[in-house]
Scaffold this active site. Structure first.
Site, short mmCIF file in Angstrom:
data_model
loop_
_atom_site.label_atom_id
_atom_site.label_comp_id
_atom_site.label_asym_id
_atom_site.label_seq_id
_atom_site.Cartn_x
_atom_site.Cartn_y
_atom_site.Cartn_z
CB CYS A 2 -0.87 0.10 1.23
SG CYS A 2 -1.76 -1.65 1.51
NE ARG A 50 -6.44 -3.64 2.22
CZ ARG A 50 -7.56 -4.58 2.50
NH1 ARG A 50 -8.81 -4.28 1.82
NH2 ARG A 50 -7.37 -5.87 2.64
CB ALA A 52 -7.15 -5.58 -1.25
CB VAL A 53 -2.22 -8.68 -0.68
CG1 VAL A 53 -1.27 -9.87 -0.71
CG2 VAL A 53 -1.54 -7.51 -2.01
N GLY A 75 2.60 -3.16 3.66
CA GLY A 75 3.63 -4.45 3.77
C GLY A 75 2.90 -5.84 3.99
CB SER A 370 11.82 -10.45 -6.93
OG SER A 370 13.16 -9.94 -7.41
N GLY A 371 14.03 -12.79 -7.35
CA GLY A 371 15.30 -13.17 -6.62
C GLY A 371 16.31 -12.15 -6.14
#
Length: 605
Positions: A2, A50, A52-53, A75, A370-371
């Site tokens: 966010c 926001r 939203a996850v 986060g 992601s690496g």
């Protein structure tokens, strides 16, 4: 993920300042396209955008608890389920299924000690209603950004991005000498922003704002611990940590994917994710890149063939995204990239192509693995292994990247003299070395490689994490970075350098830990950075854009340039535009101009 913003002022009533806080918050609409929220009180105003996850319906913010505390949060806390169980056992009752509420109720239970219990990537602001104090808190590795701007009288402005702070009328829209020095180097001084009067919350830091003033506390930092595991145990522990980390970071209520580059890092993460179910992956390439690829000083091989090997071996639901080089030179696109990152940096088309990749993924996934950071953790970069860089007496990456030309060479001699960038680099390097924790009775080689690792984990990685966060969040995409889990970072940091290179290669520990997961071709591949176009047309287009800028006469960067040096570069043979060194200089000038222009900044040196 966010965007957060806010304003604390102990000398005025902020309940009537909704429009100002809303303007600050709305600068980050791209970070949070799903919802917006504002909370006002006499001395604190919090804003939230926001994405939203987790708990799409229930996790709206700012979130208040028991008239005691209010939270605006960005986060993911990956251990929120375990913490929720602990809090429920202590009598807490939850209204939502979000990690946000776990953080908020965790503060009610444990106070500021909450930070020691969190595993994740986060940046949040918490207003304690009873004490009338603000806490600004950032995750241990600084994956999520958070800036603040102290105000006269003890107040503060804050935001996930500088643009949120600059939207407030009390913020000075200026870049000072240290800001320019940071731009001309890659020293990445923790806590320093490019903007006059603005600061960044350091990784692993708590900033407290009260009537009495502002204080800072480092709640986490790298420490020196004796490594007692043998090599086999170390490899096994790295694998166990990675298994746990990836499993935790797969938690999502929205579509998730991996960024698959054909390198060891991203292939390992994709393989680990696939152990828990179907995983979608995306790779980026330039049209015709593999067919015409020529090894250069940075890249020994093209990604495409290795991506195909990974896909054939791992069998994710894969999509190749092919980018058109001509779009890289579009001034509107470059301006969008600059607006997203707010940082003129000599990464050029890598920034633009990364922005384009995230734009293409948007609509398919909301979360990506992601690496990033594996090279900093495991010692993957070429300059970790070059004595000239390691023993240079400065940041090793500067020796490697600036050995032929420095980006400030096109700028006015008097400005260069005033800034004295080389002295600045020496001072920042000395400051960084003073922080390094050591173990007694180790060899000079081991001591030096601990320093090199520390420099990367506290400086160089800052730029890469910030870039990835800003360019992905500009498209409402949350990028998770498993290699930044603090448990893995702490463990590998204290592993002897001989273990990290036990097979005579870079990233020996990681290669051994995942050797059963990825194809042999990728296990044997040498480190190759994110791809950059080799199309000569790109360099020529940069020269053309700079020529147009000079001809226009009104560009804000012009007073800072050395006109003769620029004219000499523009008159040089066209094929020189294709060299990495020349492109860095061209991109620096153009990006700096775009940054000054888009932010309406004043140069104050």
């Amino acid at each position: 993920m966010c965007g957060i913003a806010g304003w604390v002022d102990f000398n005025r009533d902020l309940t009537g300042e909704r429009s100002t806080v809303l303007a600050m918050t709305d600068t980050m609409a791209l970070r949070g396209p799903d919802d917006t929220g504002i909370w006002l009180s006499p001395h604190a105003a919090l804003g939230h955008r926001r994405l939203a996850v987790i708990d799409v319906e229930g996790g709206r913010q700012p979130m208040a608890a028991d008239d005691v505390a209010v939270l605006t949060y960005s986060g993911e806390v990956y251990n929120f389920r375990e913490l929720r169980v602990q809090l429920e056992a202590r009598g807490h009752r939850f209204r939502t299924h979000s990690d946000t509420e776990v953080v908020l109720r965790g503060y009610l239970e444990w106070g500021e000690d909450l930070v020691d219990k969190l595993n994740g990537i986060y940046a949040f602001a918490l207003w304690d209603v009873r004490r009338e104090e603000l806490l600004l808190i950032r995750d241990r590795m600084g994956v999520k950004p958070l800036f603040y701007y102290p105000l006269p009288g003890g107040g503060v402005l804050f935001g996930s991005e500088p643009k949120a702070i600059l939207a407030h009328p009390q913020a000075d829209r200026a870049v000072d000498a240290d800001g320019l020095r940071e731009i001309f180097t890659i020293t990445q001084t923790p806590g320093l922003s490019l903007y006059k009067g603005m600061h960044e919350v350091r990784a692993g830091q708590v900033v407290r704002v009260r009537r009495q003033g502002l204080t800072k506390r480092q709640y986490w930092q790298l420490t020196a611990q004796e490594h007692t595991d043998d090599l086999d145990t170390t490899v096994r522990t790295v694998r166990e940590l990675l298994e746990d980390i990836v499993e935790r970071q797969l938690v999502s209520d929205v579509p998730l994917c991996s960024l698959l580059s054909g390198g060891l890092d991203s292939s390992a993460l994709t393989a680990l994710a696939l152990k828990h179910g179907d995983t979608r992956s995306f790779a980026v390439d330039f049209a015709g890149y593999a067919d015409h690829f020529q090894p250069d000083e940075m890249r020994g091989s093209a990604d495409g063939p290795f991506v195909r090997d990974a896909v054939a071996h791992l069998r994710p639901d894969h999509t190749d995204i092919t980018l058109d080089t001509t779009e890289l030179t579009d001034p509107r696109l470059r301006a969008s990239v600059m607006d997203a990152w707010e940082y003129p940096q000599f990464s050029g088309d890598m920034n633009t192509s990364l922005y384009m990749l995230f734009r293409a993924i948007q609509g398919h996934s909301t979360v990506a693995l992601s690496g990033e950071s594996a090279d900093e953790v495991f010692g993957g970069y070429a300059w970790f292994h070059l004595p000239k860089a390691v023993d240079s007496g400065t940041f090793p990456w500067l020796v490697f990247m600036m050995q032929k030309q420095r980006p400030e060479d096109l700028f006015d001699p008097e400005l260069r003299k005033q800034l004295d960038v080389l002295a600045y680099e020496r001072d920042r390097y000395s400051d960084a070395l003073a922080e390094v924790p050591y173990l007694p009775m180790v060899s000079a080689r081991e001591r030096r490689m601990r320093e090199v690792s520390y420099l990367h984990l506290t400086r160089f990685v800052n730029m890469l994490l910030d870039r990835k966060d800003r360019l992905s969040m500009a498209h409402g995409l949350e990028v998770r970075v498993p290699f930044c889990d603090h448990r893995l970072v702490e463990y590998v940091f204290n592993t002897p350098w001989a273990f990290k290179t036990f097979d005579g290669r870079e990233k020996s520990l990681l290669r051994a830990a995942v050797s059963d997961l990825v194809p042999a071709s990728i296990l044997e591949r040498r480190k190759s950075p994110y791809p950059a176009t080799q199309d000569p047309a790109y360099g020529k287009a940069l020269r053309g854009t700079l020529s147009d800028l000079i001809a226009d006469g009104n560009a804000p960067v012009l007073p800072l340039l050395d006109g003769e040096a620029v004219r000499t570069l523009l008159k040089s043979p066209a094929e020189e535009s294709a060299s990495t060194v020349t492109r860095i200089s061209l991109e620096m000038v153009l990006d700096l101009n775009s940054w000054l222009e888009s932010q309406s900044l004043r140069v104050d040196v």
